[in-house]
Design an enzyme around this catalytic site. Structure first.
Site, PDB file in Angstrom:
ATOM      1  N   ASP A  14       0.849  -1.181   0.000  1.00 50.06           N
ATOM      2  CA  ASP A  14       0.000   0.000   0.000  1.00 50.06           C
ATOM      3  C   ASP A  14       0.896   1.246   0.000  1.00 50.06           C
ATOM      4  OD1 ASP A  14      -2.792   0.978   0.362  1.00 50.06           O
ATOM      5  OD2 ASP A  14      -1.949   1.859   2.187  1.00 50.06           O
TER       6      ASP A  14
ATOM      7  N   GLU B 208       1.546   0.246  -4.920  1.00 50.33           N
ATOM      8  CA  GLU B 208       1.043   1.503  -5.445  1.00 50.33           C
ATOM      9  C   GLU B 208       2.230   2.455  -5.584  1.00 50.33           C
ATOM     10  OE1 GLU B 208      -3.387   2.240  -3.870  1.00 50.33           O
ATOM     11  OE2 GLU B 208      -1.919   2.297  -2.264  1.00 50.33           O
TER      12      GLU B 208
END
Ligand code: CA
Length: 647
Positions: free
Chosen positions: A329, A358
């Protein structure tokens, strides 16, 4: 404090590099070690239970070199709960061990655990799935609770890890659900939304309806209690998590964890901050918590003891739970060196373990841009660390935030180069005009193993809801064609394809763009939809079957893509066509032609010489020949695509 914690002197004086932090259990004794270099005192508190009641024993720990506090308790402490009482700057706090491997309800106390007793039968021989190359993976992003919680899932252990272990489950309409469904669909890996212990769901009140995605980490090395059948007993969640992993592996499916090391659920009161105040977090220019995660804090992977923590935690999951991959993340908040170091350590365990994340931050961060593991720095990351491709995500179906903005499949002009960019997995290709890509202006991946292609995920609208937003005036039939074309592009492109669970039966969250704490009726997979739109499901399944059967879609390096993949001149705008030739990546097919049409009219395309067979059109997908193109031309359907091949 910022200057102190960032200094080389502090690192040299206090960096601890042994792998014995936390509670090390043996039947005759347990060793406790915690890193707290600025503490004036640390006590170990032992408890009988994971909540309530007074401690039964309190012992002062011994200060050692490198900021370590340690104590050995010479008796069998199995299943005893514990905390540390830490005094720093005259303030005393009780905190859970960051290295806790087991916890009581709501993660408020750690537990001494005999991990060998938590293994399900056969776990010693359990193996990760085999993968020749990261581009062979087909990833399915799933929330543990969503898959089973609906009335029509046919699954007994609703909302639990064990719900994913049930075989033979059927919807009210008789369709396969849960594990059987995932297997039937053919994906290679499930990617589970946060399944480590997080804060937001009260594990003591599981009779009440509660929901959260889980992006608020509490205990990184412990499974989430609300997904277990008994969060009060520290061993149950461990056993059930392992059972789930084993069943997936027995069915040939890998398990990827969504890991959220970039921020913690709590800030001032987090267990990290109680033990070494401010050390684990980056500071802003005023000396407060910086917030690149937009969740009140961001961790400091660039400080050596948090880097070590990330490495220790990830390798623990890989070894103890046999995890097949990690999705980071807000990876952009981690520094490049840390990510590459994690890759190196995972490779010592199994080089097939996937890593992707990400490639952005949620807000500004004091971490220098050149150090961030963001999309534009992907070339500095190991070639087996990938980033999500937001260029194809938004190029195909429109911007994630601007509701009405469409993409290639749903009516926006000029998206051809963005689609082509996805087809080559964001790598360098001489036939792409990079000035016309939706966001990027240059290739950001060195290799196709560095790109995860997708059109939607848990964040923002589901694919089906997005198309409903952009094209409210179109018939369901037209919108379905847009949906199918979207994931046609994902599943035939080079790189690593990723689909959001339920997309294969037009998952809807009824227009909820941010369902992180929305109720089950928004988030659940509604299995009735599978039978309602069976043709959509079969199409996705057929595309997956095709991809798995044909390595031409899964080239392993950018040189091969440059040598084997060439784009064709199309008769109209909003079309993209390309040929993959010369038995690319060992494919039994000599040549493949893939033609996409985003227009509302069909067009004829002249084919290169040869007898081309069609295996995918706008309605059917798979590996079987459905038609032959004998006239030297082929009709490309409106809002649709074709795959043809030459032997
Ligand atoms: Ca929890």
């Amino acid at each position: 404090m910022k200057e102190l914690f960032n200094s080389k002197e502090f690192e040299e004086k206090y960096h601890y590099d042994k792998n014995d932090l936390g509670a090390t259990y043996l039947r005759e004794k347990t060793m406790f070690k915690v890193w707290s270099p600025l503490a004036s005192n640390v006590d170990l508190l032992l408890y009988k239970t994971g909540e309530d009641g007074q401690y039964v024993e309190k012992t002062t720990m011994v200060q050692e070199e490198k900021g370590i506090w340690a104590i050995e308790v010479e008796r069998d402490l199995k299943n005893i709960y514990y905390t540390y009482e830490v005094t720093v700057n005259g303030i005393t706090n009780e905190a859970v061990d960051p290295y806790a491997k087991a916890v009581g309800v709501n993660g408020n106390r750690a537990m001494v655990v005999d991990l060998s007793e938590t293994n399900p039968t056969g776990f010693d021989n359990d193996k990760r799935v085999e993968l020749s190359n990261p581009t062979d993976a087909i990833i399915y992003e799933l929330h543990v609770r969503d898959v089973s919680i609906s009335d029509n899932s046919g699954i007994s252990n609703k909302g639990k890890f064990l719900g994913l272990t049930e075989a033979g489950t059927r919807s009210s309409q008789g369709e396969k659900t849960g594990l059987d469904h995932i297997k039937e669909l053919g994906v290679t890996h499930v990617h589970l939304l946060p399944s480590f212990d997080y804060c937001s769901v009260d594990e003591g009140k599981l009779n009440e309806k509660q929901y959260n995605w889980g992006y608020d980490p509490q205990n990184y090395n412990v499974p989430e209690g609300s997904y277990s059948t008994n969060p009060f007993d520290g061993t149950v969640r461990i056993k059930e998590f392992k059972e789930m992993v084993k069943v997936f592996h027995d069915n040939g499916i890998g398990v990827i964890l969504d890991v959220v090391y970039n921020h913690t659920g709590l800030t001032e009161d987090s267990l990290f901050n109680k033990i070494v105040p401010n050390y684990y977090y980056r500071q802003n220019s005023e000396g407060g918590f910086s917030d690149g995660a937009a969740c009140f804090n961001e961790t400091a992977s660039d400080r050596s003891m948090f880097r070590k923590y990330m490495i220790d935690s990830i390798t623990y999951w890989a070894k103890e739970y046999h995890i097949d991959g990690f999705r980071f993340d807000l990876m952009g908040l981690h520094d490049i060196d840390t990510m590459n170091e994690i890759r190196k350590e995972l490779d010592k365990i199994d080089s097939n373990i996937l890593m992707y994340g990400e490639g952005w931050t949620a807000a500004d961060t004091p971490l220098l841009e050149e150090k961030r593991a963001i999309k534009k720095n992907v070339p500095k990351l190991h070639e087996r660390i990938a980033a999500f491709n937001d260029d194809i995500r938004d190029g195909v179906k429109g911007h994630v935030f601007y509701k009405e903005e469409a993409g290639f499949v749903n009516g926006k002009e000029g998206m051809e180069e963005s689609v082509k960019f996805g087809i080559v997995a964001a790598t360098s290709h001489p036939e792409i005009d990079y000035s016309k890509i939706i966001y990027s202006r240059e290739p950001w991946a060195k290799e196709p193993t560095q790109t995860v292609n997708y059109v939607s995920a848990h964040d923002n609208f589901t694919l089906w809801d997005k198309i409903t937003e952009t094209n409210p005036g179109d018939s369901e039939e037209i919108r379905i064609k847009m949906d199918m074309l979207s994931n046609f592009i994902v599943l035939t492109s080079q790189g690593i394809p990723f689909i959001h669970a339920g997309e294969e039966f037009l998952r809807t969250k009824f227009g909820d763009e941010n369902s992180f704490k929305s109720p089950d009726n928004i988030n659940q997979l509604d299995w009735e939809r599978k039978s309602k739109v069976k043709e959509v499901y079969e199409y996705y399944k057929g595309l997956i079957e095709l991809r798995k059967a044909h390595p031409a879609f899964r080239m392993t390096n950018s040189k091969d893509i440059q040598n084997h993949l060439s784009f064709m001149v199309m008769p109209k705008e909003n079309m993209v066509g390309y040929m993959i030739s010369d038995n690319a990546n060992g494919d039994i097919w000599k040549s493949l032609l893939i033609i996409l049409n985003g227009n509302r009219e069909g067009y004829e395309v002249t084919l290169p010489d040869g007898e081309w067979s069609i295996v995918v059109n706008d309605k059917v997908a798979g590996t079987k020949v459905i038609d032959k193109a004998v006239s030297g031309k082929v009709s490309v359907p409106p809002i649709g695509a074709l795959v043809l091949y030459l032997e």
